[in-house]
Scaffold this motif. Structure first.
Motif, short mmCIF file in Angstrom:
data_model
loop_
_atom_site.label_atom_id
_atom_site.label_comp_id
_atom_site.label_asym_id
_atom_site.label_seq_id
_atom_site.Cartn_x
_atom_site.Cartn_y
_atom_site.Cartn_z
N ALA A 90 0.86 -1.20 0.00
CA ALA A 90 0.00 0.00 0.00
C ALA A 90 0.89 1.25 0.00
N VAL A 92 0.44 5.49 0.18
CA VAL A 92 -0.41 6.68 0.27
C VAL A 92 0.45 7.87 -0.10
N ALA A 200 -3.72 -1.89 4.79
CA ALA A 200 -4.44 -1.83 3.51
C ALA A 200 -3.85 -2.79 2.48
N TYR A 205 -2.96 5.05 -3.04
CA TYR A 205 -4.09 5.76 -2.44
C TYR A 205 -3.75 7.24 -2.27
N SER A 206 -4.79 8.10 -2.38
CA SER A 206 -4.63 9.51 -2.00
C SER A 206 -5.05 9.64 -0.53
N GLU A 209 -8.75 9.52 -0.17
CA GLU A 209 -9.34 8.18 -0.10
C GLU A 209 -9.22 7.60 1.31
N VAL A 210 -8.11 7.90 1.99
CA VAL A 210 -7.94 7.43 3.38
C VAL A 210 -9.06 8.04 4.24
N CYS A 213 -12.46 6.51 3.50
CA CYS A 213 -12.58 5.17 4.09
C CYS A 213 -12.95 5.27 5.56
#
Ligand SMILES: NC(=O)C1=CN([C@@H]2O[C@H](COP(=O)(O)OP(=O)(O)OC[C@H]3O[C@@H](n4cnc5c(N)ncnc54)[C@H](OP(=O)(O)O)[C@@H]3O)[C@@H](O)[C@H]2O)C=CC1
Ligand SMILES: O=C(O)C1=N[C@H](C(=O)O)C[C@H](O)C1
Length: 218
Positions: A90, A92, A200, A205-206, A209-210, A213
């Motif tokens: 993952a 970010v 994750a 991911y941006s 998006e975190v 979620c």
């Protein structure tokens, strides 16, 4: 959580260590060299310089560690490297880990269409030690509006980060202003991203998006 920190001696590196007080720092990388306690990190944080990215990616692969990267000034080839790493772990990536800027990004992505024929300019102000201009956040906000625009950069005093997105036509001015009062907001956001990334699935991911979620979970 066991974490590694690329740029541990920097302004953000210091803030991250304060925000991650309940977690274990097990690996550091700086200009002067690197240090490790010999164990594996769950996640590696990178707030440094784009030139560190190949080493950061190598360390993530070696340890199977997730990555949270806030370093600005990344080139297309750097994003390609991140996409490649994200097949395995993952990742970010965000040019700004504050909640306010990420909410503004969503607002701009949804509502800029109302102002398509208005003038648009972005003004950003940062401390006089900042190396890159325009800021990563200004570039990210411009992308969210869906069109290029002039960007203006001031480098004065100790300002942690101000961004002003200004729309105007003949009769109206609409401006969105965000001010980080303390650098700690970025570090607390990065902690949230690290907690997410540690469990994750692989993917890029941006921070938005975190946050989305965690809204879905509550
Ligand atoms: N996404 C976000 O929310 C935020 C992102 N940032 C970004 O984070 C980055 C760091 O900012 P800041 O902490 O203010 O910067 P600093 O200059 O204070 O710190 C940079 C750190 O990176 C290290 N470093 C730089 N170049 C190298 C290299 N070639 N090899 C190894 N280590 C290196 C430095 O090591 P040494 O001390 O040994 O020189 C230092 O630890 C910037 O890109 C900034 O824009 C900043 C705030 C928030
Ligand atoms: O270098 C900084 O300080 C900051 N950099 C990021 C950027 O370039 O947008 C985020 C924040 O504004 C602080």
């Amino acid at each position: 959580m066991r974490y590694g920190l690329v740029g541990s001696t920097g302004r953000m590196g210091q803030e991250i260590q304060k925000a991650f007080v309940d977690h274990t720092l097990c690996l550091t990388v700086n200009y002067e060299g690197s240090w490790s306690d010999g164990g594996k990190p769950d996640v590696i944080m990178d707030f440094s310089n784009p030139s560190c990215l190949p080493e950061t990616v190598r360390l993530c692969r070696e340890h199977g560690a997730a990555l949270v990267i806030g370093t600005t000034g990344l080139k297309d080839s750097d994003f390609e490297m991140l996409r490649e790493l994200a097949r395995q772990v993952a990742v970010v990536q965000s040019y700004n880990f504050s909640i306010g800027i990420n909410a503004l990004k969503i607002i701009l992505a949804n509502y800029s269409k109302f102002f398509e024929d208005w003038d648009l300019e972005i003004v950003e102000i940062h401390h006089n030690k900042k190396k890159d201009a325009p800021s990563g956040t200004a570039i990210m906000l411009q992308n969210a509006t869906g069109r290029p625009c002039p960007m203006h950069s001031l480098r004065i005093g100790g300002v942690p980060g101000d961004h002003n997105v200004i729309f105007s036509n003949e009769g109206e001015v609409l401006s969105f202003n965000h001010r980080a009062i303390s650098r700690s907001v970025f570090a607390y956001g990065a902690l949230r991203a690290a907690e997410f990334a540690a469990t994750a699935k692989p993917g890029l991911y941006s921070f938005e998006e975190v946050l989305q979620c965690s809204l879905k979970k509550s």
